[in-house]
Design a protein around this motif. Structure first.
Motif, PDB file in Angstrom:
ATOM      1  N   LEU A  18      65.880   8.280  59.523  1.00  0.00           N
ATOM      2  CA  LEU A  18      66.228   7.920  60.895  1.00  0.00           C
ATOM      3  C   LEU A  18      65.006   7.293  61.523  1.00  0.00           C
ATOM      4  O   LEU A  18      63.908   7.797  61.364  1.00  0.00           O
ATOM      5  CB  LEU A  18      66.624   9.181  61.690  1.00  0.00           C
ATOM      6  CG  LEU A  18      66.964   8.993  63.165  1.00  0.00           C
ATOM      7  CD1 LEU A  18      68.206   8.127  63.305  1.00  0.00           C
ATOM      8  CD2 LEU A  18      67.187  10.344  63.811  1.00  0.00           C
ATOM      9  N   VAL A  20      63.656   5.706  65.182  1.00  0.00           N
ATOM     10  CA  VAL A  20      63.972   5.513  66.583  1.00  0.00           C
ATOM     11  C   VAL A  20      62.695   5.123  67.312  1.00  0.00           C
ATOM     12  O   VAL A  20      61.599   5.573  66.959  1.00  0.00           O
ATOM     13  CB  VAL A  20      64.552   6.799  67.198  1.00  0.00           C
ATOM     14  CG1 VAL A  20      65.057   6.549  68.606  1.00  0.00           C
ATOM     15  CG2 VAL A  20      65.673   7.334  66.329  1.00  0.00           C
ATOM     16  N   GLN A  26      62.240   9.993  70.755  1.00  0.00           N
ATOM     17  CA  GLN A  26      63.022  10.531  69.651  1.00  0.00           C
ATOM     18  C   GLN A  26      62.117  10.749  68.445  1.00  0.00           C
ATOM     19  O   GLN A  26      60.944  10.372  68.440  1.00  0.00           O
ATOM     20  CB  GLN A  26      64.161   9.567  69.286  1.00  0.00           C
ATOM     21  CG  GLN A  26      65.228   9.431  70.354  1.00  0.00           C
ATOM     22  CD  GLN A  26      65.989  10.725  70.558  1.00  0.00           C
ATOM     23  OE1 GLN A  26      66.494  11.302  69.600  1.00  0.00           O
ATOM     24  NE2 GLN A  26      66.041  11.197  71.768  1.00  0.00           N
ATOM     25  N   LEU A  27      62.695  11.369  67.406  1.00  0.00           N
ATOM     26  CA  LEU A  27      61.941  11.635  66.189  1.00  0.00           C
ATOM     27  C   LEU A  27      62.273  10.589  65.137  1.00  0.00           C
ATOM     28  O   LEU A  27      63.415  10.158  65.033  1.00  0.00           O
ATOM     29  CB  LEU A  27      62.319  13.011  65.615  1.00  0.00           C
ATOM     30  CG  LEU A  27      61.929  14.228  66.443  1.00  0.00           C
ATOM     31  CD1 LEU A  27      62.451  15.463  65.744  1.00  0.00           C
ATOM     32  CD2 LEU A  27      60.434  14.327  66.587  1.00  0.00           C
ATOM     33  N   LEU A  29      62.510  10.467  61.179  1.00  0.00           N
ATOM     34  CA  LEU A  29      62.600  11.442  60.101  1.00  0.00           C
ATOM     35  C   LEU A  29      62.476  10.723  58.769  1.00  0.00           C
ATOM     36  O   LEU A  29      63.128   9.717  58.549  1.00  0.00           O
ATOM     37  CB  LEU A  29      63.944  12.174  60.159  1.00  0.00           C
ATOM     38  CG  LEU A  29      64.320  12.712  61.537  1.00  0.00           C
ATOM     39  CD1 LEU A  29      65.693  13.339  61.478  1.00  0.00           C
ATOM     40  CD2 LEU A  29      63.303  13.738  61.984  1.00  0.00           C
ATOM     41  N   ALA A  63      66.509  21.112  61.925  1.00  0.00           N
ATOM     42  CA  ALA A  63      66.572  20.369  63.188  1.00  0.00           C
ATOM     43  C   ALA A  63      65.404  20.767  64.074  1.00  0.00           C
ATOM     44  O   ALA A  63      64.853  21.868  63.954  1.00  0.00           O
ATOM     45  CB  ALA A  63      67.889  20.632  63.907  1.00  0.00           C
ATOM     46  N   GLU A  72      68.692  18.852  71.049  1.00  0.00           N
ATOM     47  CA  GLU A  72      68.304  18.519  69.686  1.00  0.00           C
ATOM     48  C   GLU A  72      67.731  17.111  69.661  1.00  0.00           C
ATOM     49  O   GLU A  72      68.376  16.148  70.056  1.00  0.00           O
ATOM     50  CB  GLU A  72      69.490  18.621  68.725  1.00  0.00           C
ATOM     51  CG  GLU A  72      69.082  18.348  67.282  1.00  0.00           C
ATOM     52  CD  GLU A  72      70.192  18.610  66.294  1.00  0.00           C
ATOM     53  OE1 GLU A  72      70.559  17.670  65.559  1.00  0.00           O
ATOM     54  OE2 GLU A  72      70.720  19.751  66.271  1.00  0.00           O
ATOM     55  N   ILE A  73      66.507  17.001  69.152  1.00  0.00           N
ATOM     56  CA  ILE A  73      65.819  15.728  69.124  1.00  0.00           C
ATOM     57  C   ILE A  73      66.089  14.979  67.827  1.00  0.00           C
ATOM     58  O   ILE A  73      66.167  13.757  67.809  1.00  0.00           O
ATOM     59  CB  ILE A  73      64.305  15.952  69.319  1.00  0.00           C
ATOM     60  CG1 ILE A  73      64.064  16.693  70.638  1.00  0.00           C
ATOM     61  CG2 ILE A  73      63.545  14.646  69.312  1.00  0.00           C
ATOM     62  CD1 ILE A  73      62.647  17.164  70.826  1.00  0.00           C
ATOM     63  N   GLY A  74      66.267  15.710  66.740  1.00  0.00           N
ATOM     64  CA  GLY A  74      66.556  15.082  65.456  1.00  0.00           C
ATOM     65  C   GLY A  74      66.728  16.124  64.377  1.00  0.00           C
ATOM     66  O   GLY A  74      66.414  17.298  64.567  1.00  0.00           O
ATOM     67  N   SER A  75      67.256  15.696  63.240  1.00  0.00           N
ATOM     68  CA  SER A  75      67.460  16.623  62.127  1.00  0.00           C
ATOM     69  C   SER A  75      67.403  15.868  60.813  1.00  0.00           C
ATOM     70  O   SER A  75      67.548  14.643  60.774  1.00  0.00           O
ATOM     71  CB  SER A  75      68.801  17.347  62.262  1.00  0.00           C
ATOM     72  OG  SER A  75      69.869  16.446  62.077  1.00  0.00           O
ATOM     73  N   ALA A  76      67.194  16.605  59.739  1.00  0.00           N
ATOM     74  CA  ALA A  76      67.179  16.028  58.399  1.00  0.00           C
ATOM     75  C   ALA A  76      67.432  17.146  57.395  1.00  0.00           C
ATOM     76  O   ALA A  76      67.208  18.326  57.685  1.00  0.00           O
ATOM     77  CB  ALA A  76      65.842  15.354  58.107  1.00  0.00           C
ATOM     78  N   PHE A  86      58.838  15.141  60.462  1.00  0.00           N
ATOM     79  CA  PHE A  86      59.184  14.683  61.801  1.00  0.00           C
ATOM     80  C   PHE A  86      57.950  14.052  62.435  1.00  0.00           C
ATOM     81  O   PHE A  86      56.853  14.607  62.334  1.00  0.00           O
ATOM     82  CB  PHE A  86      59.655  15.846  62.672  1.00  0.00           C
ATOM     83  CG  PHE A  86      60.839  16.587  62.113  1.00  0.00           C
ATOM     84  CD1 PHE A  86      62.132  16.213  62.439  1.00  0.00           C
ATOM     85  CD2 PHE A  86      60.656  17.657  61.247  1.00  0.00           C
ATOM     86  CE1 PHE A  86      63.223  16.898  61.926  1.00  0.00           C
ATOM     87  CE2 PHE A  86      61.744  18.344  60.731  1.00  0.00           C
ATOM     88  CZ  PHE A  86      63.032  17.959  61.068  1.00  0.00           C
TER      89      PHE A  86
END
Length: 332
Positions: A18, A20, A26-27, A29, A63, A72-76, A86
């Motif tokens: 991801l 951004v 944002q993060l 990833l 996350a 939630e800012i981001g996940s993987a 991150f």
């Protein structure tokens, strides 16, 4: 002695999960190799690891949330090293790392850990449940003998507590947490407690120690979990079916189970009269308690407080469990 599982560090191809822009905080990833992880000094690496063994857990979702807003800012998904990278976190900001088990597209939260991002400390380790652990969950071996010849239940509970990071020994559990009541012989008859309420006798005695069932063990577990400010809780799972226990272990929860020590049918040797009711309680002479740690094919793995790790035929195990009344305790 069973060897603990190891995390094998495999080199993965670089891929962008991801990306951004910085302007919206944002993060970004990335799933990267270990060599590349070491080179991202401004990034945060979150590792999902199993309780006790700290074995890396892959294919589990990690996350990052804002600590205050819970946004939630981001996940993987974790790599084979149990890691997710991150970046674009804000120095000295508070966040939470959240671990999810994902099945059929449905998230189930397993663990969360708060932290403040510090570039000088770019790694966060989150201990969590190990779904479908290969070879069984790494519950430590805790043996009841020689101190507790009749203390299989409290010893097995101690091993489960140690697995979840509760530092306590079996003798402390026996002395300070296990509900116990004495047994005694009066007018040629033995009197004792209801084993659903308290342990009968002294587990440190080879002649005056008997057993206890699930509820007092759950009570002992919850007392020490509370004292340690744990978010976990013990549950009396007596009556749980074979499939229910299998599902619990596959989700990463070891289960304390009552079985017969020789895997034969339960045998009784006389009885005691329950002090509070006058009812006869048959005395089981081959009752035992072990920790169910894994299920694979036609076998289960257990931590036996008499012998350590064992592999048992699945039907033999569950026939024995059911024949004694399907008593079980889980911490989750």
């Amino acid at each position: 002695m069973k060897q603990l599982k190891h995390s094998y560090m495999l080199t993965l191809p670089l891929c962008i999960a991801l990306l951004v822009g910085c302007q919206n905080n944002q993060l970004a990833l990335r799933a990267v190799s270990n060599h590349e992880i070491a080179n991202f000094s401004d990034d945060l690496t979150v590792y999902a690891v199993e309780y006790y063994s700290r074995t890396a857990i892959q294919n589990i979702e990690i996350a990052i949330e804002n600590f205050e807003t819970k946004e939630e800012i981001g996940s993987a998904f974790a790599s084979s090293d149990g890691a997710a990278i991150f970046d674009m976190l804000i120095e000295n900001e508070a966040y939470e790392a959240v671990i999810y088990r994902v099945e059929n597209g449905i998230r189930t939260e397993q663990s969360r850990q708060a932290f403040v991002f510090d570039k000088s400390k770019p790694h966060v380790f989150v201990e969590t449940f190990y779904p479908h652990a290969e070879g069984g969950l790494a519950v430590p071996i805790v043996l009841q003998n020689p101190e507790l010849p009749n203390g299989c239940e409290i010893t097995s509970l101690t091993a489960m507590l140690n697995y979840f990071g509760i530092v306590v020994d079996k003798m402390t559990m026996k002395r300070d947490y296990l509900p116990r009541e004495k047994t005694e012989i009066r007018d040629g008859k033995r009197y004792g407690p209801d084993p659903e309420i308290a342990y009968a006798g002294n587990p440190a005695s080879a002649t005056d120690g008997f057993y206890v069932f699930a509820e007092p063990i759950a009570i002992a577990a919850n007392q020490i979990l509370f004292e340690n400010n744990s978010k976990l809780a013990a549950q009396n799972k007596t009556g749980a079916t074979r499939n229910e226990l299998i599902n619990l272990v596959n989700e990463g929860y070891p289960v304390l189970t009552w079985v017969t020590i020789d895997w034969q049918n339960p045998r009784t040797n006389s009885f005691w009269l329950v002090e509070t009711t006058g009812e006869r309680h048959p005395i089981y002479s081959n009752l035992h308690a072990v920790v169910l740690t894994g299920v694979e094919g036609n076998n289960v793995t257990i931590m036996n407080p008499l012998t350590g790790y064992e592999t048992i035929d699945i039907n033999t195990f569950f026939d024995s469990y059911e024949s004694l009344g399907s008593h079980a305790v889980v911490i989750k």
